[in-house]
Design an enzyme around this catalytic site. Structure first.
Site, mmCIF file in Angstrom:
data_model
loop_
_atom_site.group_PDB
_atom_site.id
_atom_site.type_symbol
_atom_site.label_atom_id
_atom_site.label_comp_id
_atom_site.label_asym_id
_atom_site.label_seq_id
_atom_site.Cartn_x
_atom_site.Cartn_y
_atom_site.Cartn_z
ATOM 1 N N SER A 80 0.843 -1.204 0.000
ATOM 2 C CA SER A 80 0.000 0.000 0.000
ATOM 3 C C SER A 80 0.873 1.246 0.000
ATOM 4 O O SER A 80 1.893 1.303 0.702
ATOM 5 C CB SER A 80 -0.877 0.030 1.256
ATOM 6 O OG SER A 80 -1.633 -1.153 1.350
ATOM 7 N N GLU A 126 0.157 -2.635 14.664
ATOM 8 C CA GLU A 126 -0.683 -2.425 13.477
ATOM 9 C C GLU A 126 -2.090 -1.935 13.796
ATOM 10 O O GLU A 126 -2.669 -1.198 13.022
ATOM 11 C CB GLU A 126 -0.735 -3.705 12.628
ATOM 12 C CG GLU A 126 -1.079 -3.443 11.180
ATOM 13 C CD GLU A 126 -0.623 -4.561 10.224
ATOM 14 O OE1 GLU A 126 0.038 -5.513 10.652
ATOM 15 O OE2 GLU A 126 -0.951 -4.457 9.032
ATOM 16 N N SER A 157 -5.424 -12.406 8.005
ATOM 17 C CA SER A 157 -6.759 -12.848 7.559
ATOM 18 C C SER A 157 -7.572 -13.399 8.740
ATOM 19 O O SER A 157 -7.033 -13.703 9.806
ATOM 20 C CB SER A 157 -6.598 -13.927 6.490
ATOM 21 O OG SER A 157 -6.085 -15.104 7.094
ATOM 22 N N ASN A 158 -8.872 -13.567 8.510
ATOM 23 C CA ASN A 158 -9.739 -14.117 9.558
ATOM 24 C C ASN A 158 -9.238 -15.468 10.066
ATOM 25 O O ASN A 158 -9.266 -15.741 11.269
ATOM 26 C CB ASN A 158 -11.161 -14.315 9.000
ATOM 27 C CG ASN A 158 -11.985 -13.055 9.129
ATOM 28 O OD1 ASN A 158 -11.453 -11.990 9.450
ATOM 29 N ND2 ASN A 158 -13.276 -13.170 8.878
ATOM 30 N N GLU A 159 -8.788 -16.318 9.127
ATOM 31 C CA GLU A 159 -8.348 -17.658 9.541
ATOM 32 C C GLU A 159 -7.131 -17.552 10.461
ATOM 33 O O GLU A 159 -7.024 -18.272 11.463
ATOM 34 C CB GLU A 159 -7.997 -18.504 8.299
ATOM 35 C CG GLU A 159 -9.185 -18.899 7.445
ATOM 36 C CD GLU A 159 -9.737 -17.762 6.581
ATOM 37 O OE1 GLU A 159 -9.042 -16.733 6.430
ATOM 38 O OE2 GLU A 159 -10.864 -17.900 6.080
HETATM 39 C C1 LIG Z 1 -5.959 -3.892 1.046
HETATM 40 C C2 LIG Z 1 -4.682 -4.605 1.386
HETATM 41 C C3 LIG Z 1 -3.556 -3.869 1.711
HETATM 42 C C4 LIG Z 1 -2.361 -4.528 2.008
HETATM 43 N N1 LIG Z 1 -1.242 -3.768 2.280
HETATM 44 C C5 LIG Z 1 -0.072 -4.398 2.523
HETATM 45 C C6 LIG Z 1 1.130 -3.627 2.710
HETATM 46 O O1 LIG Z 1 1.125 -2.382 2.669
HETATM 47 N N2 LIG Z 1 2.299 -4.284 2.918
HETATM 48 C C7 LIG Z 1 2.352 -5.654 2.965
HETATM 49 O O2 LIG Z 1 3.435 -6.174 3.199
HETATM 50 N N3 LIG Z 1 1.247 -6.422 2.774
HETATM 51 C C8 LIG Z 1 0.041 -5.817 2.547
HETATM 52 N N4 LIG Z 1 -1.095 -6.565 2.328
HETATM 53 C C9 LIG Z 1 -0.972 -8.034 2.276
HETATM 54 C C10 LIG Z 1 -1.621 -8.766 3.434
HETATM 55 O O3 LIG Z 1 -0.879 -8.654 4.612
HETATM 56 C C11 LIG Z 1 -1.764 -10.230 2.994
HETATM 57 O O4 LIG Z 1 -2.707 -10.249 1.923
HETATM 58 C C12 LIG Z 1 -2.227 -11.130 4.098
HETATM 59 O O5 LIG Z 1 -1.222 -11.278 5.076
HETATM 60 C C13 LIG Z 1 -2.615 -12.531 3.545
HETATM 61 O O6 LIG Z 1 -1.578 -13.052 2.777
HETATM 62 P P1 LIG Z 1 -1.813 -13.585 1.288
HETATM 63 O O7 LIG Z 1 -2.590 -12.567 0.531
HETATM 64 O O8 LIG Z 1 -0.484 -13.998 0.749
HETATM 65 O O9 LIG Z 1 -2.755 -14.863 1.434
HETATM 66 P P2 LIG Z 1 -2.297 -16.314 1.885
HETATM 67 O O10 LIG Z 1 -1.443 -16.203 3.084
HETATM 68 O O11 LIG Z 1 -1.760 -17.047 0.711
HETATM 69 O O12 LIG Z 1 -3.696 -16.934 2.306
HETATM 70 C C14 LIG Z 1 -4.634 -17.420 1.355
HETATM 71 C C15 LIG Z 1 -5.813 -18.012 2.126
HETATM 72 O O13 LIG Z 1 -5.360 -19.111 2.934
HETATM 73 C C16 LIG Z 1 -5.692 -18.888 4.298
HETATM 74 N N5 LIG Z 1 -4.617 -19.365 5.171
HETATM 75 C C17 LIG Z 1 -3.291 -19.079 5.051
HETATM 76 N N6 LIG Z 1 -2.613 -19.672 6.047
HETATM 77 C C18 LIG Z 1 -3.515 -20.312 6.821
HETATM 78 C C19 LIG Z 1 -3.431 -21.105 7.996
HETATM 79 N N7 LIG Z 1 -2.269 -21.326 8.591
HETATM 80 N N8 LIG Z 1 -4.572 -21.599 8.519
HETATM 81 C C20 LIG Z 1 -5.779 -21.369 7.922
HETATM 82 N N9 LIG Z 1 -5.920 -20.650 6.787
HETATM 83 C C21 LIG Z 1 -4.808 -20.128 6.250
HETATM 84 C C22 LIG Z 1 -5.847 -17.379 4.428
HETATM 85 O O14 LIG Z 1 -6.691 -17.028 5.512
HETATM 86 C C23 LIG Z 1 -6.452 -17.003 3.093
HETATM 87 O O15 LIG Z 1 -7.842 -17.222 3.116
HETATM 88 C C24 LIG Z 1 -2.288 -5.953 2.016
HETATM 89 C C25 LIG Z 1 -3.438 -6.687 1.687
HETATM 90 C C26 LIG Z 1 -4.617 -6.036 1.360
HETATM 91 C C27 LIG Z 1 -5.823 -6.876 0.999
#
Ligand SMILES: Cc1cc2nc3c(=O)[nH]c(=O)nc-3n(C[C@H](O)[C@H](O)[C@H](O)COP(=O)(O)OP(=O)(O)OC[C@H]3O[C@@H](n4cnc5c(N)ncnc54)[C@H](O)[C@@H]3O)c2cc1C
Length: 414
Positions: free
Chosen positions: A166, A249, A384-386
């Site tokens: 972001s 955060e 995430s919620n999970e």
């Molecule tokens: C609007 C927005 C702004 C953001 N800004 C930033 C930023 O400025 N800097 C930055 O570094 N990041 C940023 N992010 C990234 C954000 O931190 C990640 O999207 C988040 O941590 C989830 O990681 P991922 O998208 O790689 O999903 P993944 O980690 O790949 O997860 C995919 C799915 O699997 C589930 N999952 C993953 N692991 C587990 C587990 N152990 N148990 C159960 N379920 C699981 C998750 O809940 C999700 O539903 C931003 C995201 C959004 C949406």
């Protein structure tokens, strides 16, 4: 838990309210409401000028110690400032990463030189920061970071990709978690580097979102450089520092968000009354449910902040995050049900413009459509919620941890 302001807090609230009323005028009258959910791309120049005005008059970093440029305001007054700020409809802050995340991290872990160099420029709104944590294979599983930094004389040379960054398109600096010891895996061998964004080795590519705008980005590091001493907390100590940042955060800002949420709910209530949909018993019930849950959110947030004088502890922060993210997502769905079939239409289906500097992509959405679409992200970012449920299960309820064979994820704690 006392829900009333103490005399000192009441006078601070009056001062904050008066200042905002007096200053969101003139050139800044147009800044009201800029940058709300789904519109983070808006009004860069005006919001930057506003950020500097806040800084010049002592209204940034209110909770930071006075010696670092803050007001040393207690938690109650930080909350009040956030509430009044949102109530006045002041523009969304553009340096939340600097003020809310990096600044407190530097105060806790930075060297004196790092504090001297970076904190004043956050306070006065001249340096904007972004957070370089997530990568294509490291989101929830942050310990899987693959971006590398290698020492070359007096500098680090960084190679790798960050994603969802972001404000990268506006930022002057990025705090980047990368692997400085290639022989290590997982949490070990990571470092927390401060990297200037405006250099040849960095390419920022905006990601077009479903809202039609682009406020987050892919960031490619291809031989980007930063000075050897710009490591926070020591080489190899990045995991500890990165988690400390995550603990900052969320917290005081949430009560400001509650005021913003209330404004959104009020919009829905007005629409329900005007459209006659308030007569529908199911919609009435959902509106009442939204009102009650928002009230519970406010009380729970106040309870978790009571007596706290630093970042909110991860288990409490996780409960609040899970609760408000779900509430907001439900509100977005309720908004669309109230709008009805029109919710599926956009205004002005002109040719889509390529994603560039975060300007809209050829269609205009209404406020409620934006809220609906952006609220889908609430249950993802900041953990995430999970992941929040895992934290609550393991750290609050003492349930057995996730089996290691299926995942080593779940490290992102807030
Ligand atoms: C609007 C927005 C702004 C953001 N800004 C930033 C930023 O400025 N800097 C930055 O570094 N990041 C940023 N992010 C990234 C954000 O931190 C990640 O999207 C988040 O941590 C989830 O990681 P991922 O998208 O790689 O999903 P993944 O980690 O790949 O997860 C995919 C799915 O699997 C589930 N999952 C993953 N692991 C587990 C587990 N152990 N148990 C159960 N379920 C699981 C998750 O809940 C999700 O539903 C931003 C995201 C959004 C949406």
């Amino acid at each position: 838990m006392d829900l009333h302001d103490s005399p000192e807090d009441a006078s601070f609230r009056a001062e904050a309210r008066q200042w905002l009323e007096a200053n969101l005028t003139g050139e800044f009258a147009d800044a009201r409401g800029l940058g709300r959910a789904g519109k983070q791309h808006e009004g860069r120049e005006l919001r930057t000028a506003w950020e500097r005005k806040l800084g010049a008059e002592g209204w940034t970093c209110v909770g930071w110690p006075v010696e670092y440029g803050g007001r040393g305001a207690p938690m109650s007054q930080q909350v009040i400032w956030n509430e009044e700020y949102v109530r006045a409809d002041a523009p969304a802050r553009i340096n939340v990463m600097g003020e809310g995340l990096l600044g407190p991290t530097l105060i806790a872990y930075g060297t004196d030189e790092q504090k001297r160099r970076f904190l004043p420029a956050i306070c006065d709104g001249t340096d904007l920061w972004c957070q370089g944590y997530s990568e294509p294979d490291a989101g929830s599983d942050l310990a899987n970071v693959q971006a590398r930094a290698v020492r070359d004389g007096d500098e680090w040379v960084i190679t790798g990709q960050k994603v969802w960054t972001s404000y990268a398109q506006w930022a002057d600096w990025c705090f980047v978690v990368c692997r400085t010891d290639p022989t290590t895996v997982r949490h070990k061998g990571l470092s927390y580097l401060l990297v200037p964004m405006r250099q040849r080795g960095i390419e920022v590519r905006p990601i077009r979102q479903v809202t039609g705008t682009s406020e987050f980005n892919e960031v490619f590091f291809d031989g980007a450089r930063t000075a050897a001493d710009l490591v926070v907390g020591g080489v190899g100590d990045g995991w500890r520092v990165a988690l400390a940042t995550l603990a900052f955060e969320r917290g005081v800002g949430l009560l400001g968000d509650v005021v913003g949420f209330r404004r959104e709910l009020d919009q829905l209530l007005e629409l329900a009354r005007k459209s006659g949909k308030a007569a529908d018993p199911v919609l009435r019930q959902r509106l009442a449910d939204a009102w009650a849950r928002l009230y519970i959110l406010r009380l729970n947030t106040l309870r978790s902040l009571t007596g706290v004088d630093g970042p909110v502890a991860p288990p409490e922060a996780s409960i609040a995050k899970l609760y408000w993210a779900q509430w907001h997502r439900d509100l977005g769905e309720l908004a669309m049900d109230l709008v009805g079939t029109e919710a599926t239409l956009t205004d002005g289906a002109s040719a889509a413009r390529p994603p560039g500097d975060g300007t809209p992509a050829g269609y205009e959405l209404g406020d409620l459509q934006r809220i609906f679409l952006f609220s889908r992200a609430d249950t993802i970012y900041g953990g995430s919620n999970e992941i929040q449920r895992n934290i609550i299960g393991e750290r609050v309820l003492g349930l057995p941890p996730e089996p290691k064979a299926t995942t080593a994820k779940g490290d992102r704690s807030s």
